[in-house]
Design a protein around this motif. Structure first.
Motif, short mmCIF file in Angstrom:
data_model
loop_
_atom_site.label_atom_id
_atom_site.label_comp_id
_atom_site.label_asym_id
_atom_site.label_seq_id
_atom_site.Cartn_x
_atom_site.Cartn_y
_atom_site.Cartn_z
N GLN A 9 3.12 -9.96 -0.11
CA GLN A 9 4.00 -9.01 -0.80
C GLN A 9 3.36 -7.64 -1.02
N ILE A 10 2.03 -7.52 -0.87
CA ILE A 10 1.40 -6.22 -1.11
C ILE A 10 1.65 -5.25 0.05
N CYS A 49 -0.24 -7.41 -8.92
CA CYS A 49 0.24 -6.17 -8.28
C CYS A 49 -0.22 -4.92 -9.05
N CYS A 86 -3.52 -2.68 2.91
CA CYS A 86 -3.22 -3.64 3.97
C CYS A 86 -3.92 -3.25 5.27
N ILE A 134 -1.47 -1.73 -8.34
CA ILE A 134 -1.59 -0.83 -7.19
C ILE A 134 -2.80 0.10 -7.32
N THR A 178 2.00 -14.49 -1.97
CA THR A 178 1.63 -13.46 -2.94
C THR A 178 0.89 -12.33 -2.25
N VAL A 181 -4.17 -8.26 -6.63
CA VAL A 181 -3.14 -8.73 -5.70
C VAL A 181 -2.14 -9.62 -6.43
N LEU A 217 -5.80 -1.65 -6.00
CA LEU A 217 -5.73 -1.83 -4.55
C LEU A 217 -6.03 -0.53 -3.81
N ALA A 245 3.62 -2.63 -1.42
CA ALA A 245 3.00 -2.03 -2.61
C ALA A 245 1.86 -1.09 -2.23
N SER A 246 1.01 -1.49 -1.29
CA SER A 246 -0.15 -0.67 -0.91
C SER A 246 -0.43 -0.83 0.58
#
Length: 512
Positions: free
Chosen positions: A169-170, A125, A178, A127, A166, A122, A130, A173-174
Protein backbone atom coordinates in the motif's frame (compact mmCIF):
# COMPACT_ATOMS: atom_id res chain seq x y z
CA UNK A 1 26.75 19.98 24.25
CA UNK A 2 28.39 19.08 27.56
CA UNK A 3 25.72 20.98 29.52
CA UNK A 4 22.98 19.15 27.65
CA UNK A 5 24.67 15.82 28.36
CA UNK A 6 24.85 16.46 32.10
CA UNK A 7 21.15 17.31 32.22
CA UNK A 8 20.26 14.17 30.26
CA UNK A 9 22.23 11.89 32.57
CA UNK A 10 19.71 12.55 35.34
CA UNK A 11 16.77 11.33 33.24
CA UNK A 12 15.46 7.86 32.47
CA UNK A 13 16.23 6.33 29.05
CA UNK A 14 13.00 7.26 27.26
CA UNK A 15 12.82 10.77 28.68
CA UNK A 16 16.47 11.37 27.77
CA UNK A 17 15.90 10.15 24.19
CA UNK A 18 12.92 12.47 23.77
CA UNK A 19 14.84 15.39 25.29
CA UNK A 20 17.90 14.91 23.05
CA UNK A 21 15.70 15.04 19.96
CA UNK A 22 14.19 18.28 21.25
CA UNK A 23 17.60 19.89 21.86
CA UNK A 24 19.01 18.81 18.51
CA UNK A 25 15.90 20.10 16.74
CA UNK A 26 16.58 23.56 18.17
CA UNK A 27 20.31 23.30 17.43
CA UNK A 28 19.92 22.31 13.75
CA UNK A 29 17.06 24.74 13.14
CA UNK A 30 19.36 27.60 14.14
CA UNK A 31 22.19 26.14 12.06
CA UNK A 32 19.99 25.96 8.95
CA UNK A 33 19.22 29.68 9.21
CA UNK A 34 22.88 30.53 8.64
CA UNK A 35 23.92 27.66 6.34
CA UNK A 36 21.76 25.68 3.89
CA UNK A 37 23.76 22.49 4.52
CA UNK A 38 25.18 22.57 8.05
CA UNK A 39 27.93 20.12 8.91
CA UNK A 40 26.97 17.55 11.53
CA UNK A 41 29.88 17.59 13.96
CA UNK A 42 30.89 14.97 16.50
CA UNK A 43 28.96 16.40 19.47
CA UNK A 44 25.36 15.76 18.30
CA UNK A 45 26.26 12.29 17.02
CA UNK A 46 27.77 11.31 20.38
CA UNK A 47 24.66 12.51 22.22
CA UNK A 48 22.44 10.40 19.94
CA UNK A 49 24.63 7.33 20.36
CA UNK A 50 24.60 7.62 24.14
CA UNK A 51 20.97 8.51 24.79
CA UNK A 52 19.12 6.96 21.82
CA UNK A 53 21.22 3.90 20.93
CA UNK A 54 22.34 3.35 24.54
CA UNK A 55 26.06 3.16 23.72
CA UNK A 56 27.98 4.56 26.74
CA UNK A 57 30.61 7.20 26.17
CA UNK A 58 33.07 5.60 28.58
CA UNK A 59 34.56 2.43 27.18
CA UNK A 60 34.65 0.72 30.57
CA UNK A 61 30.92 1.25 31.19
CA UNK A 62 28.46 -1.54 30.49
CA UNK A 63 26.03 -0.80 27.62
CA UNK A 64 22.42 -0.26 28.59
CA UNK A 65 19.69 -2.31 27.00
CA UNK A 66 16.05 -1.36 26.53
CA UNK A 67 13.44 -4.04 26.99
CA UNK A 68 10.94 -4.72 24.22
CA UNK A 69 8.29 -2.37 25.62
CA UNK A 70 10.78 0.48 26.06
CA UNK A 71 12.06 -0.04 22.53
CA UNK A 72 8.52 0.14 21.16
CA UNK A 73 7.94 3.37 23.11
CA UNK A 74 11.19 4.80 21.73
CA UNK A 75 10.10 4.00 18.17
CA UNK A 76 6.78 5.72 18.83
CA UNK A 77 8.61 8.81 20.13
CA UNK A 78 10.75 8.95 16.99
CA UNK A 79 7.83 8.35 14.64
CA UNK A 80 5.85 11.13 16.29
CA UNK A 81 8.80 13.53 16.15
CA UNK A 82 9.31 13.11 12.38
CA UNK A 83 5.58 13.31 11.77
CA UNK A 84 5.18 16.54 13.75
CA UNK A 85 8.28 18.32 12.43
CA UNK A 86 7.04 20.46 9.53
CA UNK A 87 10.42 21.50 8.08
CA UNK A 88 11.75 18.85 5.75
CA UNK A 89 15.33 20.14 5.98
CA UNK A 90 15.32 19.71 9.78
CA UNK A 91 13.80 16.23 9.48
CA UNK A 92 16.42 15.18 6.97
CA UNK A 93 19.40 16.36 9.00
CA UNK A 94 18.09 14.80 12.23
CA UNK A 95 17.44 11.52 10.40
CA UNK A 96 20.92 11.65 8.89
CA UNK A 97 22.48 12.37 12.30
CA UNK A 98 20.64 9.43 13.80
CA UNK A 99 21.24 6.77 11.17
CA UNK A 100 24.26 7.65 9.02
CA UNK A 101 26.85 4.89 9.65
CA UNK A 102 29.87 6.10 11.63
CA UNK A 103 32.03 3.00 11.38
CA UNK A 104 31.95 2.35 15.13
CA UNK A 105 30.36 -0.09 17.59
CA UNK A 106 27.09 1.88 17.56
CA UNK A 107 26.36 0.97 13.93
CA UNK A 108 24.75 -2.37 14.79
CA UNK A 109 22.32 -0.69 17.20
CA UNK A 110 21.80 2.09 14.68
CA UNK A 111 20.86 -0.29 11.85
CA UNK A 112 18.67 -2.45 14.07
CA UNK A 113 16.66 0.53 15.27
CA UNK A 114 16.43 1.95 11.73
CA UNK A 115 14.93 -1.29 10.41
CA UNK A 116 12.32 -1.30 13.15
CA UNK A 117 11.53 2.40 12.68
CA UNK A 118 10.98 2.10 8.93
CA UNK A 119 8.95 -1.09 9.44
CA UNK A 120 6.72 0.77 11.89
CA UNK A 121 6.44 3.70 9.48
CA UNK A 122 5.23 1.31 6.78
CA UNK A 123 2.67 -0.23 9.14
CA UNK A 124 1.21 3.10 10.32
CA UNK A 125 1.90 4.99 7.05
CA UNK A 126 4.23 7.69 8.39
CA UNK A 127 5.14 9.32 5.08
CA UNK A 128 7.78 11.75 6.51
CA UNK A 129 9.75 8.79 7.90
CA UNK A 130 9.53 6.97 4.54
CA UNK A 131 10.73 10.07 2.67
CA UNK A 132 13.67 10.44 5.06
CA UNK A 133 14.47 6.75 4.59
CA UNK A 134 14.41 7.22 0.79
CA UNK A 135 16.99 10.01 1.09
CA UNK A 136 19.06 7.87 3.47
CA UNK A 137 19.09 4.98 0.96
CA UNK A 138 20.27 7.35 -1.75
CA UNK A 139 23.34 8.63 0.14
CA UNK A 140 24.35 5.55 2.17
CA UNK A 141 26.74 2.78 1.05
CA UNK A 142 24.95 -0.17 -0.48
CA UNK A 143 26.14 -2.60 2.21
CA UNK A 144 23.90 -0.81 4.73
CA UNK A 145 21.03 -0.35 2.28
CA UNK A 146 20.66 -4.09 1.74
CA UNK A 147 20.51 -4.58 5.53
CA UNK A 148 17.51 -2.26 5.72
CA UNK A 149 15.89 -4.01 2.75
CA UNK A 150 16.46 -7.41 4.40
CA UNK A 151 14.81 -6.20 7.62
CA UNK A 152 11.70 -5.06 5.74
CA UNK A 153 11.50 -8.26 3.69
CA UNK A 154 11.78 -10.36 6.84
CA UNK A 155 9.01 -8.37 8.54
CA UNK A 156 6.54 -8.26 5.66
CA UNK A 157 7.31 -11.37 3.57
CA UNK A 158 8.50 -13.96 6.09
CA UNK A 159 7.39 -13.14 9.63
CA UNK A 160 3.61 -12.81 9.23
CA UNK A 161 1.87 -14.43 6.22
CA UNK A 162 -0.26 -11.96 4.28
CA UNK A 163 1.39 -8.85 5.73
CA UNK A 164 2.84 -8.05 2.29
CA UNK A 165 -0.44 -6.23 1.58
CA UNK A 166 0.56 -3.57 4.11
CA UNK A 167 3.88 -3.01 2.36
CA UNK A 168 2.17 -2.96 -1.03
CA UNK A 169 0.00 0.00 0.00
CA UNK A 170 2.94 2.42 0.33
CA UNK A 171 3.12 2.55 -3.48
CA UNK A 172 0.74 5.50 -3.52
CA UNK A 173 1.97 7.01 -0.23
CA UNK A 174 5.70 7.30 -1.02
CA UNK A 175 6.70 6.33 -4.58
CA UNK A 176 10.20 7.69 -3.94
CA UNK A 177 10.74 5.22 -1.12
CA UNK A 178 9.33 2.42 -3.29
CA UNK A 179 11.88 3.21 -6.01
CA UNK A 180 14.78 3.12 -3.56
CA UNK A 181 13.39 -0.01 -1.91
CA UNK A 182 13.28 -1.81 -5.28
CA UNK A 183 16.87 -0.78 -5.99
CA UNK A 184 17.96 -2.11 -2.59
CA UNK A 185 16.05 -5.37 -3.01
CA UNK A 186 17.58 -6.07 -6.43
CA UNK A 187 21.02 -5.48 -4.91
CA UNK A 188 20.19 -7.90 -2.08
CA UNK A 189 18.62 -10.69 -4.14
CA UNK A 190 21.07 -11.18 -7.00
CA UNK A 191 20.04 -14.83 -7.69
CA UNK A 192 23.62 -15.99 -7.10
CA UNK A 193 22.32 -18.79 -4.84
CA UNK A 194 19.00 -20.39 -4.00
CA UNK A 195 18.82 -18.31 -0.80
CA UNK A 196 19.13 -15.11 -2.85
CA UNK A 197 16.10 -15.71 -5.08
CA UNK A 198 13.44 -13.11 -4.19
CA UNK A 199 10.44 -14.46 -2.25
CA UNK A 200 7.34 -14.97 -4.35
CA UNK A 201 5.30 -12.36 -2.46
CA UNK A 202 8.04 -9.77 -2.86
CA UNK A 203 8.42 -10.50 -6.57
CA UNK A 204 4.69 -10.24 -7.17
CA UNK A 205 4.49 -6.92 -5.31
CA UNK A 206 7.39 -5.35 -7.22
CA UNK A 207 6.09 -6.56 -10.60
CA UNK A 208 2.64 -5.17 -9.76
CA UNK A 209 4.13 -1.78 -8.85
CA UNK A 210 6.24 -1.53 -12.00
CA UNK A 211 3.66 -2.96 -14.39
CA UNK A 212 1.07 -0.50 -13.08
CA UNK A 213 3.41 2.48 -13.50
CA UNK A 214 6.79 1.75 -15.18
CA UNK A 215 7.93 5.33 -14.45
CA UNK A 216 8.21 4.37 -10.79
CA UNK A 217 11.75 3.07 -11.28
CA UNK A 218 12.87 6.43 -12.76
CA UNK A 219 11.67 8.63 -9.88
CA UNK A 220 15.08 9.01 -8.24
CA UNK A 221 16.77 9.67 -11.57
CA UNK A 222 14.19 12.25 -12.66
CA UNK A 223 14.16 14.17 -9.37
CA UNK A 224 17.84 14.23 -8.45
CA UNK A 225 20.57 16.61 -9.65
CA UNK A 226 23.00 14.29 -11.36
CA UNK A 227 26.70 14.57 -12.11
CA UNK A 228 28.21 12.66 -15.01
CA UNK A 229 30.41 10.68 -12.59
CA UNK A 230 28.41 8.74 -10.00
CA UNK A 231 29.96 7.64 -6.68
CA UNK A 232 31.10 4.04 -6.38
CA UNK A 233 29.74 1.78 -3.65
CA UNK A 234 26.29 3.37 -3.43
CA UNK A 235 22.93 2.35 -4.87
CA UNK A 236 22.36 2.93 -8.58
CA UNK A 237 20.17 5.84 -9.69
CA UNK A 238 17.63 3.32 -10.96
CA UNK A 239 16.98 -0.37 -10.30
CA UNK A 240 17.28 -1.11 -14.03
CA UNK A 241 20.52 -3.11 -13.75
CA UNK A 242 19.14 -5.24 -10.94
CA UNK A 243 15.83 -5.83 -12.72
CA UNK A 244 17.61 -6.85 -15.93
CA UNK A 245 19.69 -9.25 -13.83
CA UNK A 246 16.50 -10.73 -12.39
CA UNK A 247 14.87 -11.23 -15.80
CA UNK A 248 17.96 -12.67 -17.45
CA UNK A 249 19.09 -15.00 -14.66
CA UNK A 250 15.66 -16.14 -13.45
CA UNK A 251 15.15 -19.06 -15.89
CA UNK A 252 18.55 -20.52 -15.01
CA UNK A 253 18.37 -19.74 -11.28
CA UNK A 254 14.95 -21.38 -10.88
CA UNK A 255 16.10 -24.35 -12.94
CA UNK A 256 19.09 -24.75 -10.62
CA UNK A 257 16.79 -24.54 -7.61
CA UNK A 258 14.60 -27.38 -8.92
CA UNK A 259 17.40 -29.47 -10.43
CA UNK A 260 16.35 -33.11 -9.86
CA UNK A 261 19.21 -35.14 -8.30
CA UNK A 262 19.41 -38.91 -8.90
CA UNK A 263 20.46 -41.61 -6.46
CA UNK A 264 23.98 -41.83 -7.91
CA UNK A 265 24.51 -38.09 -7.40
CA UNK A 266 24.25 -37.18 -11.09
CA UNK A 267 21.66 -35.03 -12.81
CA UNK A 268 19.25 -36.28 -15.42
CA UNK A 269 20.07 -35.29 -19.00
CA UNK A 270 16.44 -35.29 -20.09
CA UNK A 271 15.90 -32.29 -22.35
CA UNK A 272 13.34 -29.77 -21.16
CA UNK A 273 10.86 -28.51 -23.75
CA UNK A 274 9.08 -25.85 -21.75
CA UNK A 275 11.17 -22.76 -20.90
CA UNK A 276 9.08 -22.25 -17.80
CA UNK A 277 9.46 -25.76 -16.44
CA UNK A 278 12.15 -24.68 -13.95
CA UNK A 279 9.78 -22.06 -12.63
CA UNK A 280 6.15 -22.51 -11.77
CA UNK A 281 3.66 -20.84 -14.09
CA UNK A 282 3.13 -17.84 -11.77
CA UNK A 283 6.85 -17.06 -11.54
CA UNK A 284 7.27 -17.40 -15.30
CA UNK A 285 4.38 -15.01 -15.87
CA UNK A 286 5.75 -12.45 -13.38
CA UNK A 287 9.23 -12.38 -14.91
CA UNK A 288 7.69 -12.07 -18.39
CA UNK A 289 5.68 -9.04 -17.26
CA UNK A 290 8.71 -7.55 -15.51
CA UNK A 291 10.87 -7.96 -18.61
CA UNK A 292 8.31 -6.16 -20.78
CA UNK A 293 8.06 -3.30 -18.26
CA UNK A 294 11.84 -2.91 -18.19
CA UNK A 295 11.97 -2.70 -21.99
CA UNK A 296 9.21 -0.09 -21.97
CA UNK A 297 11.13 2.03 -19.46
CA UNK A 298 14.33 1.73 -21.49
CA UNK A 299 12.49 3.02 -24.56
CA UNK A 300 11.62 6.26 -22.76
CA UNK A 301 15.12 7.03 -21.51
CA UNK A 302 16.47 8.83 -24.58
CA UNK A 303 14.03 11.69 -24.03
CA UNK A 304 14.82 11.96 -20.32
CA UNK A 305 18.58 11.85 -20.86
CA UNK A 306 18.31 14.53 -23.53
CA UNK A 307 16.24 16.78 -21.27
CA UNK A 308 18.90 16.54 -18.57
CA UNK A 309 21.71 17.12 -21.10
CA UNK A 310 23.16 13.72 -20.20
CA UNK A 311 22.58 11.87 -23.46
CA UNK A 312 25.86 10.26 -24.44
CA UNK A 313 27.46 11.38 -21.17
CA UNK A 314 25.76 9.22 -18.54
CA UNK A 315 25.06 5.52 -18.89
CA UNK A 316 22.35 4.46 -16.48
CA UNK A 317 23.29 0.87 -17.28
CA UNK A 318 27.05 0.56 -16.93
CA UNK A 319 28.84 -1.76 -19.31
CA UNK A 320 30.96 -2.92 -16.37
CA UNK A 321 27.78 -4.38 -14.85
CA UNK A 322 27.00 -6.39 -17.98
CA UNK A 323 30.35 -8.21 -17.89
CA UNK A 324 29.72 -10.02 -14.57
CA UNK A 325 26.16 -10.75 -15.71
CA UNK A 326 27.49 -12.61 -18.75
CA UNK A 327 29.95 -14.47 -16.53
CA UNK A 328 27.12 -15.47 -14.21
CA UNK A 329 25.09 -16.77 -17.16
CA UNK A 330 28.07 -18.85 -18.25
CA UNK A 331 28.55 -20.23 -14.74
CA UNK A 332 24.88 -21.16 -14.40
CA UNK A 333 24.79 -22.75 -17.86
CA UNK A 334 27.84 -24.88 -17.06
CA UNK A 335 26.42 -25.85 -13.69
CA UNK A 336 23.08 -26.97 -15.12
CA UNK A 337 24.38 -29.03 -18.06
CA UNK A 338 23.37 -27.41 -21.40
CA UNK A 339 21.54 -30.57 -22.54
CA UNK A 340 19.23 -30.34 -19.53
CA UNK A 341 18.66 -26.58 -19.66
CA UNK A 342 18.73 -25.65 -23.34
CA UNK A 343 15.36 -23.90 -23.23
CA UNK A 344 16.29 -21.92 -20.12
CA UNK A 345 19.61 -20.85 -21.63
CA UNK A 346 17.80 -19.81 -24.79
CA UNK A 347 15.31 -17.70 -22.82
CA UNK A 348 18.06 -16.04 -20.77
CA UNK A 349 20.06 -15.17 -23.88
CA UNK A 350 16.97 -13.78 -25.62
CA UNK A 351 16.20 -11.50 -22.68
CA UNK A 352 19.79 -10.35 -22.40
CA UNK A 353 19.96 -9.53 -26.12
CA UNK A 354 16.66 -7.64 -25.99
CA UNK A 355 17.73 -5.58 -22.98
CA UNK A 356 21.15 -4.80 -24.49
CA UNK A 357 19.78 -3.64 -27.82
CA UNK A 358 16.99 -1.46 -26.43
CA UNK A 359 19.37 0.02 -23.84
CA UNK A 360 21.91 0.91 -26.53
CA UNK A 361 19.22 2.30 -28.82
CA UNK A 362 18.00 4.65 -26.09
CA UNK A 363 21.44 5.75 -24.91
CA UNK A 364 21.11 4.07 -21.51
CA UNK A 365 24.07 1.79 -22.26
CA UNK A 366 27.22 3.33 -23.72
CA UNK A 367 29.79 1.00 -25.22
CA UNK A 368 31.98 0.60 -28.28
CA UNK A 369 31.46 -2.05 -30.92
CA UNK A 370 34.67 -3.78 -29.86
CA UNK A 371 33.41 -3.93 -26.28
CA UNK A 372 30.15 -5.42 -27.50
CA UNK A 373 31.92 -8.05 -29.61
CA UNK A 374 34.15 -9.01 -26.68
CA UNK A 375 31.19 -9.28 -24.33
CA UNK A 376 29.13 -11.40 -26.69
CA UNK A 377 31.98 -13.74 -27.46
CA UNK A 378 31.75 -14.91 -23.84
CA UNK A 379 28.10 -15.93 -24.08
CA UNK A 380 27.21 -19.63 -24.04
CA UNK A 381 26.30 -21.13 -27.39
CA UNK A 382 22.64 -21.09 -28.40
CA UNK A 383 21.74 -24.26 -30.27
CA UNK A 384 18.52 -22.99 -31.81
CA UNK A 385 18.40 -23.29 -35.60
CA UNK A 386 17.43 -20.06 -37.39
CA UNK A 387 15.15 -21.76 -39.90
CA UNK A 388 12.91 -23.03 -37.10
CA UNK A 389 12.41 -19.75 -35.28
CA UNK A 390 9.06 -18.97 -33.70
CA UNK A 391 7.77 -16.15 -31.54
CA UNK A 392 4.76 -16.13 -29.24
CA UNK A 393 3.25 -13.20 -27.36
CA UNK A 394 3.94 -13.11 -23.60
CA UNK A 395 1.85 -15.44 -21.47
CA UNK A 396 0.12 -12.49 -19.81
CA UNK A 397 -1.25 -11.41 -23.21
CA UNK A 398 -3.17 -14.67 -23.76
CA UNK A 399 -6.74 -13.38 -23.54
CA UNK A 400 -9.57 -13.14 -26.13
CA UNK A 401 -8.73 -10.84 -28.99
CA UNK A 402 -5.02 -10.87 -28.28
CA UNK A 403 -2.43 -12.15 -30.72
CA UNK A 404 -2.19 -15.93 -30.47
CA UNK A 405 -0.33 -16.95 -33.61
CA UNK A 406 3.20 -18.06 -34.24
CA UNK A 407 5.37 -15.70 -36.25
CA UNK A 408 7.65 -17.42 -38.72
CA UNK A 409 10.03 -14.93 -40.28
CA UNK A 410 10.20 -11.13 -40.20
CA UNK A 411 7.36 -10.68 -42.69
CA UNK A 412 4.89 -12.20 -40.23
CA UNK A 413 5.85 -9.69 -37.55
CA UNK A 414 4.65 -6.77 -39.67
CA UNK A 415 1.38 -8.58 -40.42
CA UNK A 416 0.83 -9.43 -36.77
CA UNK A 417 0.57 -5.86 -35.56
CA UNK A 418 -3.00 -5.46 -36.77
CA UNK A 419 -4.09 -8.52 -34.72
CA UNK A 420 -2.44 -7.53 -31.44
CA UNK A 421 -3.86 -5.87 -28.35
CA UNK A 422 -2.81 -2.29 -27.62
CA UNK A 423 0.22 -2.98 -25.37
CA UNK A 424 1.43 -5.79 -27.61
CA UNK A 425 0.88 -3.66 -30.74
CA UNK A 426 3.07 -0.84 -29.44
CA UNK A 427 5.75 -3.37 -28.61
CA UNK A 428 5.58 -4.96 -32.07
CA UNK A 429 5.67 -1.55 -33.79
CA UNK A 430 8.86 -0.71 -31.95
CA UNK A 431 10.30 -4.08 -32.90
CA UNK A 432 9.57 -3.46 -36.59
CA UNK A 433 11.20 -0.03 -36.51
CA UNK A 434 14.16 -0.76 -34.27
CA UNK A 435 15.03 -4.39 -33.67
CA UNK A 436 13.06 -7.08 -35.50
CA UNK A 437 15.90 -9.52 -34.93
CA UNK A 438 15.61 -9.81 -31.17
CA UNK A 439 11.79 -9.97 -31.18
CA UNK A 440 11.93 -12.96 -33.49
CA UNK A 441 14.28 -14.56 -30.99
CA UNK A 442 17.22 -15.25 -33.27
CA UNK A 443 20.15 -16.96 -31.65
CA UNK A 444 22.50 -14.52 -29.95
CA UNK A 445 25.43 -14.94 -32.40
CA UNK A 446 23.13 -14.18 -35.36
CA UNK A 447 21.50 -11.28 -33.53
CA UNK A 448 24.76 -9.62 -32.60
CA UNK A 449 26.10 -10.01 -36.11
CA UNK A 450 23.05 -8.10 -37.31
CA UNK A 451 23.34 -5.44 -34.61
CA UNK A 452 27.03 -4.81 -35.18
CA UNK A 453 27.00 -4.91 -38.98
CA UNK A 454 23.74 -3.04 -39.53
CA UNK A 455 23.74 0.65 -40.48
CA UNK A 456 23.99 2.94 -37.47
CA UNK A 457 22.79 6.53 -37.42
CA UNK A 458 25.19 8.87 -35.66
CA UNK A 459 23.78 10.83 -32.75
CA UNK A 460 23.39 14.61 -33.18
CA UNK A 461 24.84 15.14 -29.71
CA UNK A 462 28.30 16.67 -29.98
CA UNK A 463 29.24 15.43 -26.51
CA UNK A 464 29.10 11.80 -27.63
CA UNK A 465 32.64 10.35 -27.95
CA UNK A 466 33.53 8.82 -31.33
CA UNK A 467 33.02 5.07 -31.57
CA UNK A 468 30.26 4.86 -28.97
CA UNK A 469 27.09 3.02 -29.80
CA UNK A 470 24.18 4.79 -28.13
CA UNK A 471 21.69 4.75 -30.97
CA UNK A 472 20.71 1.88 -33.24
CA UNK A 473 18.67 2.01 -36.45
CA UNK A 474 15.61 4.25 -36.29
CA UNK A 475 14.48 6.03 -33.11
CA UNK A 476 11.89 4.29 -30.88
CA UNK A 477 8.28 5.39 -31.16
CA UNK A 478 7.62 8.86 -29.83
CA UNK A 479 11.02 10.28 -30.75
CA UNK A 480 11.73 12.56 -33.64
CA UNK A 481 13.72 11.51 -36.64
CA UNK A 482 17.49 11.77 -36.36
CA UNK A 483 18.98 14.42 -38.70
CA UNK A 484 20.83 13.20 -41.75
CA UNK A 485 24.62 12.83 -41.70
CA UNK A 486 26.70 15.86 -42.68
CA UNK A 487 28.32 15.54 -46.05
CA UNK A 488 31.74 15.35 -44.39
CA UNK A 489 30.98 11.88 -43.01
CA UNK A 490 31.77 8.94 -45.32
CA UNK A 491 28.80 6.91 -46.45
CA UNK A 492 28.20 3.57 -44.81
CA UNK A 493 29.06 0.51 -46.94
CA UNK A 494 26.23 -1.13 -48.80
CA UNK A 495 25.30 -4.77 -48.44
CA UNK A 496 24.72 -6.23 -51.90
CA UNK A 497 22.61 -9.27 -52.28
CA UNK A 498 20.55 -8.76 -49.12
CA UNK A 499 16.80 -8.46 -49.17
CA UNK A 500 15.36 -5.41 -47.42
CA UNK A 501 11.91 -5.48 -45.91
CA UNK A 502 9.65 -2.48 -45.62
CA UNK A 503 9.77 -1.09 -42.08
CA UNK A 504 13.09 -2.77 -41.24
CA UNK A 505 16.08 -0.45 -41.38
CA UNK A 506 18.89 -2.97 -41.32
CA UNK A 507 19.82 -5.76 -43.77
CA UNK A 508 17.80 -8.90 -43.27
CA UNK A 509 19.57 -12.18 -43.95
CA UNK A 510 16.90 -14.46 -45.45
CA UNK A 511 16.48 -17.92 -44.00
CA UNK A 512 17.78 -20.60 -46.32
Amino acid sequence: MSDIRHSLLRRDALSAAKEVLYHLDIYFSSQLQSAPLPIVDKGPVELLEEFVFQVPKERSAQPKRLNSLQELQLLEIMCNYFQEQTKDSVRQIIFSSLFSPQGNKADDSRMSLLGKLVSMAVAVCRIPVLECAASWLQRTPVVYCVRLAKALVDDYCCLVPGSIQTLKQIFSASPRFCCQFITSVTALYDLSSDDLIPPMDLLEMIVTWIFEDPRLILITFLNTPIAANLPIGFLELTPLVGLIRWCVKAPLAYKRKKKPPLSNGHVSNKVTKDPGVGMDRDSHLLYSKLHLSVLQVLMTLQLHLTEKNLYGRLGLILFDHMVPLVEEINRLADELNPLNASQEIELSLDRLAQALQVAMASGALLCTRDDLRTLCSRLPHNNREPQRLTWRPPVWAARPGVLRLELRGPQALCRARSHASSPVRSWLCHCCSASTAWTLGWSVPVLLQLVISGPVQQSPHAALPPGFYPHIHTPPLGYGAVPAHPAAHPALPTHPGHTFISGVTFPFRPIR
